[in-house]
Design an enzyme around this catalytic site. Structure first.
Site, PDB file in Angstrom:
ATOM      1  N   THR A  30     -62.738  27.912 -32.573  1.00  0.00           N
ATOM      2  CA  THR A  30     -62.917  27.063 -33.749  1.00  0.00           C
ATOM      3  C   THR A  30     -62.980  27.937 -34.992  1.00  0.00           C
ATOM      4  OG1 THR A  30     -64.094  25.386 -32.492  1.00  0.00           O
ATOM      5  CG2 THR A  30     -64.424  25.376 -34.865  1.00  0.00           C
ATOM      6  N   HIS A 179     -60.760  19.834 -22.836  1.00  0.00           N
ATOM      7  CA  HIS A 179     -62.023  20.553 -23.026  1.00  0.00           C
ATOM      8  C   HIS A 179     -63.139  19.782 -22.302  1.00  0.00           C
ATOM      9  CE1 HIS A 179     -64.952  23.187 -24.487  1.00  0.00           C
ATOM     10  NE2 HIS A 179     -64.763  23.135 -25.784  1.00  0.00           N
ATOM     11  N   ASN A 182     -68.810  23.566 -22.343  1.00  0.00           N
ATOM     12  CA  ASN A 182     -69.649  23.898 -23.507  1.00  0.00           C
ATOM     13  C   ASN A 182     -70.487  22.740 -24.044  1.00  0.00           C
ATOM     14  OD1 ASN A 182     -68.712  26.474 -23.295  1.00  0.00           O
ATOM     15  ND2 ASN A 182     -67.266  26.340 -24.986  1.00  0.00           N
ATOM     16  N   TYR A 184     -69.850  19.528 -24.437  1.00  0.00           N
ATOM     17  CA  TYR A 184     -69.216  18.454 -25.188  1.00  0.00           C
ATOM     18  C   TYR A 184     -69.068  17.213 -24.295  1.00  0.00           C
ATOM     19  CZ  TYR A 184     -68.541  22.105 -28.614  1.00  0.00           C
ATOM     20  OH  TYR A 184     -68.772  23.114 -29.516  1.00  0.00           O
ATOM     21  N   ASN A 239     -75.107  24.386 -26.408  1.00  0.00           N
ATOM     22  CA  ASN A 239     -75.155  23.073 -27.057  1.00  0.00           C
ATOM     23  C   ASN A 239     -76.181  22.142 -26.421  1.00  0.00           C
ATOM     24  OD1 ASN A 239     -73.320  23.344 -29.240  1.00  0.00           O
ATOM     25  ND2 ASN A 239     -71.593  23.246 -27.809  1.00  0.00           N
TER      26      ASN A 239
END
Length: 371
Positions: A30, A179, A182, A184, A239
């Protein structure tokens, strides 16, 4: 390469229909350089084209919808202007002989109302606030308690990914990566630490994995399984996503089901994302590699020595490098020749312009300057 050691790290390998120039992959990073509308800017074409010597580029996460956004100035793949912007990127990479996949991304609860359409709450499998932050453009701000998705909304999430995969092909990408790592949205559903539902998308690991598998099936239906990869992080608590109570069983189930979809690769973060590579609790990640029918892409803290060792011991088919690619557009050549590596400027990781993005020198540039 230094010495007489020969490694197939720098030799071609086939990934589905793509003949990759080498086994070195640029991992998704990112960088927050897109416009406020999620349209990739021309500078992004320069950035990725500079790194086209990688066997495969996996782009930064591309939001599958406005709802899926959790970081300011990140690109999308849900409207025509974004597709046109990405077409400039893929054309630039292909002109230099590279291959490129976008990473399809829905952040779920790792967002902030200021980034959501109408200032609404971010969504998640359950209304559990993460101990995490979201980059809003004003800096990193704490995440809020999300809204639990109604079961009737989940089919719409799958369609967001299907549309994004279709748009990726229209933009000229060679395939897509899902994805599911992580902390998400897809991993939020997968882990029993973040999914407290009791319906068809919660409870048993089969139910918790349902959304991940439906999304992957949708992408495979659009692109063909041989053009689809998926990123997993079985042992990373980033996260605010505490580990699943039985990661070996949960991720083992997912990988077994992915075989039926015929996906091209699994992209596994080994250990803690951007942290220790140690694997706790006796979970041998090679079990995932052995049970998977496609290619195994290894990630997390790799350097040349680790990558060569992974290939020598046949512990990975592909190796992805993240932060090293920020400052070294010609990373393949630097690794092959043993040349020194540029040091990245952390202050320019997120947002801004060319500084710390497209202005890192290549070896060829350094040689010209020395003349």
């Amino acid at each position: 390469m230094k010495g007489s050691e020969v490694s197939d790290l720098f030799l071609p390998v086939r990934l589905g229909p793509c003949e990759l120039a080498n086994r070195i992959v640029m991992a998704p990073l990112t960088r927050s350089r897109a416009g406020v509308d999620g349209v990739p800017c021309p500078l992004m074409g320069d950035y990725y084209a500079q790194r086209a010597s990688a066997g495969l580029i996996i782009t930064e996460g591309a939001n599958v919808s406005p709802q899926g956004r959790g970081y300011a100035f990140t690109p999308g793949l849900y409207d025509a202007a974004q597709v046109a912007g990405w077409r400039q990127v893929t054309d630039a990479v292909h002109a230099r002989g590279g291959h490129i996949f976008p990473q399809l991304w829905h952040v779920g609860r790792i967002s902030h109302p200021s980034l959501q359409p109408g200032g609404v709450l971010p969504v998640a499998p359950s209304a559990v606030r993460p101990e995490a932050t979201s980059y809003t453009g004003a800096g990193f701000e704490p995440c809020v308690t999300p809204r639990e998705l109604e079961i009737a909304e989940i089919a719409g999430i799958v369609e967001q990914y299907r549309r994004a995969a279709r748009n990726a092909l229209a933009a000229g990408f060679d395939g897509v990566e899902i994805h599911a790592a992580n902390g998400y949205l897809l991993e939020q559903f997968l882990r029993d630490s973040t999914n407290r539902r009791t319906d068809a998308y919660g409870g048993s690991r089969e139910h918790r994995a349902r959304l991940l598998l439906e999304v992957t099936a949708a992408a495979a239906d659009v692109c063909g399984g041989e053009r689809v990869g998926i990123r997993l992080s079985p042992l990373s608590p980033v996260n605010g996503a505490a580990l699943d109570s039985d990661p070996a069983a949960t991720y083992g189930y997912v990988v077994a089901e992915l075989n039926a979809l015929g996906v091209a690769y699994i992209h596994v973060i080994e250990g803690v994302t951007q942290g220790p590579r140690e694997v706790p609790g006796g979970f041998d990640l090679q079990r995932l590699r052995r049970s998977f029918g496609g290619l195994y892409m290894a990630n997390n803290g790799y350097d040349l020595v680790l990558a060569q060792e992974a290939r020598r011991r046949d512990r990975a088919d592909l190796v992805s490098f993240g932060r090293l690619y920020i400052a070294n557009p010609d990373l393949v050549e630097r690794l092959r020749t043993g040349a020194p590596l540029n040091v990245p400027d952390r202050g320019s990781f997120f947002g801004g312009g060319a500084a710390g993005y497209t202005d890192y020198p290549t070896l060829a540039h350094a040689e010209r300057e020395a003349v």
